[in-house]
Scaffold this active site. Structure first.
Site, mmCIF file in Angstrom:
data_model
loop_
_atom_site.group_PDB
_atom_site.id
_atom_site.type_symbol
_atom_site.label_atom_id
_atom_site.label_comp_id
_atom_site.label_asym_id
_atom_site.label_seq_id
_atom_site.Cartn_x
_atom_site.Cartn_y
_atom_site.Cartn_z
ATOM 1 N N ASP A 157 20.400 -3.769 11.963
ATOM 2 C CA ASP A 157 21.147 -3.995 13.357
ATOM 3 C C ASP A 157 21.073 -2.890 14.232
ATOM 4 O OD1 ASP A 157 23.056 -4.812 15.014
ATOM 5 O OD2 ASP A 157 24.523 -5.362 13.468
ATOM 6 N N HIS A 158 20.439 -3.192 15.345
ATOM 7 C CA HIS A 158 20.201 -2.356 16.465
ATOM 8 C C HIS A 158 21.349 -1.812 17.091
ATOM 9 C CE1 HIS A 158 17.588 0.602 18.328
ATOM 10 N NE2 HIS A 158 16.825 -0.214 18.663
ATOM 11 N N ARG A 159 22.525 -2.495 16.977
ATOM 12 C CA ARG A 159 23.716 -2.457 17.731
ATOM 13 C C ARG A 159 24.311 -1.077 17.164
ATOM 14 N NH1 ARG A 159 27.024 -7.722 16.842
ATOM 15 N NH2 ARG A 159 26.238 -7.182 14.741
ATOM 16 N N ILE A 178 22.430 0.897 14.441
ATOM 17 C CA ILE A 178 21.569 1.707 13.777
ATOM 18 C C ILE A 178 20.343 2.025 14.867
ATOM 19 C CG2 ILE A 178 19.670 2.312 11.958
ATOM 20 C CD1 ILE A 178 21.723 0.435 10.359
#
Length: 434
Positions: free
Chosen positions: A404-406, A408
Site C-alpha cells: 500500500d503506497h499510502r 509504504i
C-alpha cells in the site's frame, strides 16, 4: 427438558450463513460437539457442532436456506438418562472427533534440526498500550444499527449516518454498509457495466456464485479499488536452502508436517516484520492514524475446490520452523475438508501466497485489506548465475511484494524484499527479532 438450539455467533461481522446440509434427522440422538449442520459464510465452509445433548424433536430450517444468527434451528429433548447421555456423547466423540495434531517433544536424536533451522524468537513485550481501534465509539442513538455494523462502517471509513438502511424500521444492515462502500470507492462506477446478451452467439449456462466466491470477488474489488497498489519483484538464490530443506524434510514429516518454502517463508517474514513493523500495520484514514500491531499473525493462502481460503498462523514469531510446518499442514487440511473455523481465518497482519507448486514466473498479488502488504512466491528454477567470475547453475526463487503506497514507500519496500531474499539465501544467519 426441551431446549431450543439456535444459530450461535459465527464471527465478527458475520450475521448469517447459507445452510448447505443438515447432518441429523428428527429422532436422532446428538451429543455436545457433534457436527449437526454444514454452513457456508462469506469466508469459509464449516461444520457447526451442537451445544447440547439429547434427542432431536423438530428441525426448523431447510437445506438451501440462509439462516441468521439467533435463528431457531432445532428443538431438542435434553431429558436423557445419564448413562445413555454418556454413551451417546462417547459414540459421537469417537465418530466425529477430528484428530488433533500434537507437536512431539524434541527427541535427543532430532536435536540437529533445531540447531540447523532458525528457532523461535523472543516473545513480544507485555504491557503495550491498546491500539486506537480498540477504543469503543460512543453509540449514535439516532442511527438504527448494531454495534457490529457500526464497527464495520468505522473500519471502512464510512459515516454511518449517511447509509440508508434496508432492514426493519430502516435498520442499517452490514449489507447496506458494504453496498455504500462499493458505491463510494474513488473513481469506481456506481454499478457494473451491463453485460451483453451472450446467448446471441451460442449456448450459455448461468451458475450462482457460492458465498466464498462472492466474498472473494467483493473483497478483491474493494482492495484493488481502495488501495494504491505497487509491486516490487526480486529473486532469491535458494540453492543452499533447498539442500537444507531436503536434508530435514523427513524429520518434519515425522513430526506431522511438511517442510516447504511456504513454512520457511512464514518464519522469515515473521522476523522481517520485527525489523519493518510498518508492513504489519493498518491505516485508519478516518482517524488519521497508523495502527501498529504488537502481534504477529500471518495468513497463508490455501487453494481449495471452493476458492482461495487464508488460514492464519497465530504468533508465527514465537514458533520454530518445525512447529510452523505442522500447523500450516494441519490448517490447510482443515480448510480443504471444510473443518476450518472462522476464528482460524481472522486476525492476520500480513499474507503469503505461494503459486510455485502450480507454475508461473512472477505475479502481482492483491493486498487483502486492511493489511498493507502481501508476499507472492512463484516456482523456483535453475538459472545460470555469475559467481566469482564464473557462471554456475543456481536455483532461483522469484518473489514479489505488493504494498500500500499510502503507508509504504518504494525504497522501504525494496529493503524489505531484499531482506527477505537474503534471509532465504542464508537461513543459518536469520537474526532474532526483538
Amino acid at each position: 427438558m426441551t431446549v431450543q438450539l439456535k444459530l450461535p455467533e459465527l464471527g465478527e461481522h458475520v450475521e448469517s450463513a447459507d445452510l448447505i446440509k443438515i447432518m441429523v434427522s428428527v429422532g436422532d440422538r446428538i451429543a455436545r460437539e457433534q457436527p449437526v449442520l454444514e454452513l457456508e459464510t462469506d469466508k469459509a465452509n464449516f461444520e457447526l457442532p451442537s451445544s447440547v445433548s439429547g434427542v432431536v424433536q423438530e428441525i426448523h430450517v431447510r437445506a438451501g436456506e440462509k439462516v441468521k444468527v439467533g435463528q431457531l434451528i432445532f428443538t431438542v429433548d435434553e431429558e436423557v438418562a445419564e448413562a445413555g447421555k454418556a454413551r451417546v456423547e462417547e459414540e459421537a466423540a469417537a465418530r466425529y472427533a477430528v484428530p488433533e495434531v500434537q507437536l512431539p517433544a524434541a527427541e535427543q536424536g532430532r536435536a540437529a534440526i533445531h540447531a540447523a533451522l532458525p528457532t523461535e524468537l523472543p516473545a513480544r513485550e507485555e504491557g503495550t498500550k491498546r491500539a486506537p481501534d480498540e477504543i469503543a465509539e460512543a453509540p449514535r442513538l439516532l442511527v438504527p444499527a448494531t454495534p457490529t455494523v457500526r464497527r464495520l462502517a468505522r473500519e471502512l471509513g464510512i459515516p454511518i449516518d449517511q447509509v440508508r438502511g434496508s432492514g426493519p424500521a430502516g435498520r442499517i444492515l452490514a449489507e447496506d454498509v458494504k453496498a455504500f462502500a462499493r458505491r463510494a470507492l474513488a473513481g469506481a462506477p456506481l454499478r457494473p457495466a451491463p453485460l451483453p446478451d451472450f446467448s446471441r452467439w451460442g449456448e450459455i449456462e448461468r451458475r450462482e456464485m457460492t458465498g466464498i466466491r462472492r466474498k472473494i470477488a467483493e473483497s478483491m474489488s474493494y482492495s484493488w479499488a481502495s488501495i494504491p497498489h505497487v509491486t516490487n519483484y526480486e529473486s532469491a538464490d535458494i540453492t543452499d536452502l533447498e539442500q537444507l530443506r531436503k536434508r530435514f524434510a523427513g524429520e518434519i514429516e515425522a513430526a506431522g508436517g511438511k517442510l516447504t518454502i511456504t513454512s520457511i517463508a512464514v518464519k522469515v517474514v515473521a522476523s522481517a516484520l520485527k525489523v519493518f513493523p510498518n508492513f504489519a500495520a493498518s491505516l485508519d484514514m478516518e482517524g488519521e492514524q497508523i495502527v501498529m500491531k504488537k502481534y504477529c499473525h500471518i495468513g497463508v493462502a490455501v487453494d481449495t475446490d471452493r476458492g482461495l481460503i487464508v488460514p492464519v498462523i497465530r504468533d508465527a514469531d514465537k514458533k520454530n520452523i518445525r512447529e510452523l510446518s505442522v500447523e500450516i499442514a494441519h490448517l490447510a487440511e482443515k480448510a480443504r475438508s471444510k473443518k476450518i473455523t472462522l476464528e482460524e481465518l481472522e486476525g492476520a497482519v500480513f499474507t503469503i501466497t505461494n503459486l510455485g507448486g502450480i507454475g508461473g514466473t512472477q505475479f502481482s498479488p492483491i493486498i487483502h485489506a486492511p493489511e498493507v502488504a502481501i508476499l507472492g512466491i512463484s516456482r523456483a528454477r535453475q538459472e545460470a548465475v555469475l559467481v566469482d567470475g564464473r557462471f554456475e547453475p543456481r536455483l532461483m526463487l522469484p518473489i514479489s511484494l505488493s504494498y500500500d503506497h499510502r503507508l509504504i514507500d518504494g525504497a522501504d519496500a525494496a529493503r524489505f524484499l531484499r531482506w527477505v531474499a537474503e534471509a532465504l539465501e542464508q537461513p543459518f544467519l536469520l537474526p532474532p527479532a526483538g
